[in-house]
Design a protein around this motif. Structure first.
Motif, PDB file in Angstrom:
ATOM      1  N   THR A   1       0.815  -1.219   0.000  1.00  0.00           N
ATOM      2  CA  THR A   1       0.000   0.000   0.000  1.00  0.00           C
ATOM      3  C   THR A   1       0.847   1.267   0.000  1.00  0.00           C
ATOM      4  O   THR A   1       0.308   2.366   0.118  1.00  0.00           O
ATOM      5  N   ASP A   2       2.157   1.134  -0.124  1.00  0.00           N
ATOM      6  CA  ASP A   2       3.036   2.286  -0.211  1.00  0.00           C
ATOM      7  C   ASP A   2       4.193   1.946  -1.132  1.00  0.00           C
ATOM      8  O   ASP A   2       4.390   0.780  -1.511  1.00  0.00           O
ATOM      9  N   ASP A   3       4.963   2.953  -1.512  1.00  0.00           N
ATOM     10  CA  ASP A   3       6.088   2.734  -2.411  1.00  0.00           C
ATOM     11  C   ASP A   3       7.106   1.790  -1.788  1.00  0.00           C
ATOM     12  O   ASP A   3       7.415   1.879  -0.586  1.00  0.00           O
ATOM     13  N   ALA A   4       7.633   0.905  -2.631  1.00  0.00           N
ATOM     14  CA  ALA A   4       8.827   0.135  -2.267  1.00  0.00           C
ATOM     15  C   ALA A   4      10.007   0.865  -2.878  1.00  0.00           C
ATOM     16  O   ALA A   4      10.129   0.974  -4.102  1.00  0.00           O
ATOM     17  N   LYS A   5      10.863   1.425  -2.031  1.00  0.00           N
ATOM     18  CA  LYS A   5      11.941   2.303  -2.490  1.00  0.00           C
ATOM     19  C   LYS A   5      13.295   1.618  -2.389  1.00  0.00           C
ATOM     20  O   LYS A   5      13.475   0.689  -1.611  1.00  0.00           O
ATOM     21  N   SER A   6      14.227   2.116  -3.217  1.00  0.00           N
ATOM     22  CA  SER A   6      15.607   1.599  -3.239  1.00  0.00           C
ATOM     23  C   SER A   6      15.624   0.081  -3.424  1.00  0.00           C
ATOM     24  O   SER A   6      16.312  -0.655  -2.710  1.00  0.00           O
TER      25      SER A   6
ATOM     26  N   GLU B   1      13.046  -0.620   0.768  1.00  0.00           N
ATOM     27  CA  GLU B   1      12.741   0.194   1.945  1.00  0.00           C
ATOM     28  C   GLU B   1      11.351   0.811   1.821  1.00  0.00           C
ATOM     29  O   GLU B   1      10.871   1.065   0.717  1.00  0.00           O
ATOM     30  N   ASP B   2      10.702   1.026   2.971  1.00  0.00           N
ATOM     31  CA  ASP B   2       9.484   1.829   3.056  1.00  0.00           C
ATOM     32  C   ASP B   2       9.532   2.593   4.371  1.00  0.00           C
ATOM     33  O   ASP B   2      10.592   2.662   5.017  1.00  0.00           O
ATOM     34  N   ASP B   3       8.408   3.173   4.778  1.00  0.00           N
ATOM     35  CA  ASP B   3       8.405   3.988   5.992  1.00  0.00           C
ATOM     36  C   ASP B   3       8.632   3.165   7.251  1.00  0.00           C
ATOM     37  O   ASP B   3       8.875   3.719   8.319  1.00  0.00           O
ATOM     38  N   PHE B   4       8.510   1.876   7.161  1.00  0.00           N
ATOM     39  CA  PHE B   4       8.743   1.014   8.318  1.00  0.00           C
ATOM     40  C   PHE B   4      10.197   0.576   8.437  1.00  0.00           C
ATOM     41  O   PHE B   4      10.582  -0.056   9.406  1.00  0.00           O
ATOM     42  N   GLY B   5      11.005   0.850   7.393  1.00  0.00           N
ATOM     43  CA  GLY B   5      12.413   0.477   7.453  1.00  0.00           C
ATOM     44  C   GLY B   5      12.853  -0.329   6.254  1.00  0.00           C
ATOM     45  O   GLY B   5      12.260  -0.248   5.170  1.00  0.00           O
TER      46      GLY B   5
END
Length: 407
Positions: free
Chosen positions: A306-311, A360-364
């Motif tokens: 439900t959010d971006d998967a980054k890096s 990475e996401d907002d959870f780490g």
């Protein structure tokens, strides 16, 4: 007397009478008040100053007059003048205060938009509380005005002694879209008087969130220091916006004197999405791989969160030569992206290896490990040996034939 004579007499009387007056009466209102001192102690002197204003800014009187007689030599004119308000009297009516000075007579006129201040001197009652002495104003030809002025005797009662609610909440650190969560709300009366008939209303601020418990609660009363705890449950869908979601909370109640009041608060819930990656497609080129072949391995990585998967990075734990690491970048929810690897098959057989994806996401930071395999065939040398043997046999046959025919 004939009718014509009566009509002529009536017309003559009308001509001799003053012109008719169209009168718009002025309006006087209490537009402000001041109490001194602000904190009134029992049996102490207190003054109340009220402001009276003629609010009829357009109040006017129009008079018409005609001079001369007949159609020749006559002159008609109209004169419009503002209408003043004449205040005949002002007094303070109360059963609780002792009035030291509280009667005014023949105050006079105030024009449209003008104001006048009147001050009354009193002695406060011996008991604390909230009192409402009334100012009575009489205006000539315009009736009267009655205006209650609230006076707080002993400020601790007027302020601190009223009910006051402290609202605390027990909420999760964050909520993932599509999940359910619980919220605890504790309501404590920190005032010094009891609150009655309390209604607590919790609103759901988004269509993407649904309350699993009632959105209104009734509490009969809360004495000073008493609390009431509410357990609330909600569920969300995946379309709920990411960020801080404010839940409006309204507490409606009645005080000891049945005055209705309300107190509002906001409860913030952090909606925090989470990336979640997986393998959506696996492609090998060429499809038939032999030992020593160069191959291209394409693995599509999807984000079902439900959010971006980054890096996003992917690497292979495989016993082949070549580029075993790929940088993918950011994958948005419900999207995928390819990780491309160019390799050389240096072992044959069924090769088992591991795909490791970090993101990475907002959870780490997170790691996904996916076991995969690829089949590599051993190089087939039978045809070459058959060709070599065939060449040797053919060569031997030719040599034997030459020996037979030679002299």
């Amino acid at each position: 007397m004939s009718f014509k004579i009566l009509l002529l007499i009536l017309m003559a009387v009308l001509l001799l009478m003053p012109a008719a007056i169209a009168d718009n009466n002025p309006t006087v209102m209490v537009t402000g008040y001041h109490i001194s001192p602000d904190v009134v102690m029992p049996s102490d002197p207190v003054s109340i100053t009220v402001t009276l204003t003629n609010t009829a800014q357009q109040a006017s009187r129009t008079a018409s007059s005609t001079t001369g007689s007949g159609s020749v030599g006559s002159l008609s004119e109209s004169l419009t003048t503002p209408v003043n308000a004449y205040i005949e009297s002002a007094t303070l009516k109360t059963k609780d205060f002792q009035v030291m000075s509280g009667w005014y007579e023949d105050i006079g006129e105030i024009g449209p938009g003008q104001s006048v201040n009147l001050t009354f001197f009193l002695t406060a009652p011996g008991a604390q509380g909230v009192y409402f002495p009334e100012v009575w104003i009489r205006i000539r030809n315009s009736g009267s005005v009655k205006y209650p002025v609230p006076v707080n005797v002993n400020s601790p009662y007027a302020l601190s002694n009223l009910p006051s609610f402290k609202i605390t909440r027990d909420i999760p650190d964050s909520v993932t879209p599509g999940s359910s969560f619980d919220m605890g709300v504790n309501i404590t009366n920190e005032g010094r008087t009891k609150a009655h008939y309390i209604n607590v209303i919790i609103e759901t601020p988004q269509r993407s969130i649904t309350s699993l418990t009632p959105d209104q609660y009734f509490i009969k009363e809360l004495a000073p220091g008493e609390s009431n705890h509410l357990n609330l449950s909600f569920t969300t869908d995946k379309d709920i916006p990411i960020g801080i979601l404010q839940f409006p909370l309204v507490v409606k109640y009645q005080t000891a004197d049945n005055t209705k009041s309300e107190q509002t608060a906001q409860i913030g819930i952090k909606i925090q999405g989470k990336g979640e990656v997986g393998v959506s497609k696996y492609q090998v080129s060429p499809q038939q791989i032999r030992l020593g072949d160069s191959l291209s391995l394409i693995i599509r990585i999807e984000n079902t969160g439900t959010d971006d998967a980054k890096s996003v990075r992917a690497d292979l734990d495989i016993p082949f030569q070549g580029i075993k690491e790929a940088f993918v970048g950011t994958i948005k929810p419900d999207n995928d992206a390819p990780a491309v690897f160019n390799l050389k098959a240096t072992q044959s057989g069924e090769i088992f290896y591991t795909l490791n994806v970090t993101y990475e996401d907002d959870f780490g930071k997170h790691v996904l490990s996916e076991p995969l395999s690829v089949s590599v065939q051993q190089t087939d040398g039978t045809a070459i040996w058959v060709l070599i043997v065939g060449v040797i046999i053919a060569g031997g046959a030719v040599l034997l034939y030459r020996r037979r025919i030679s002299p």
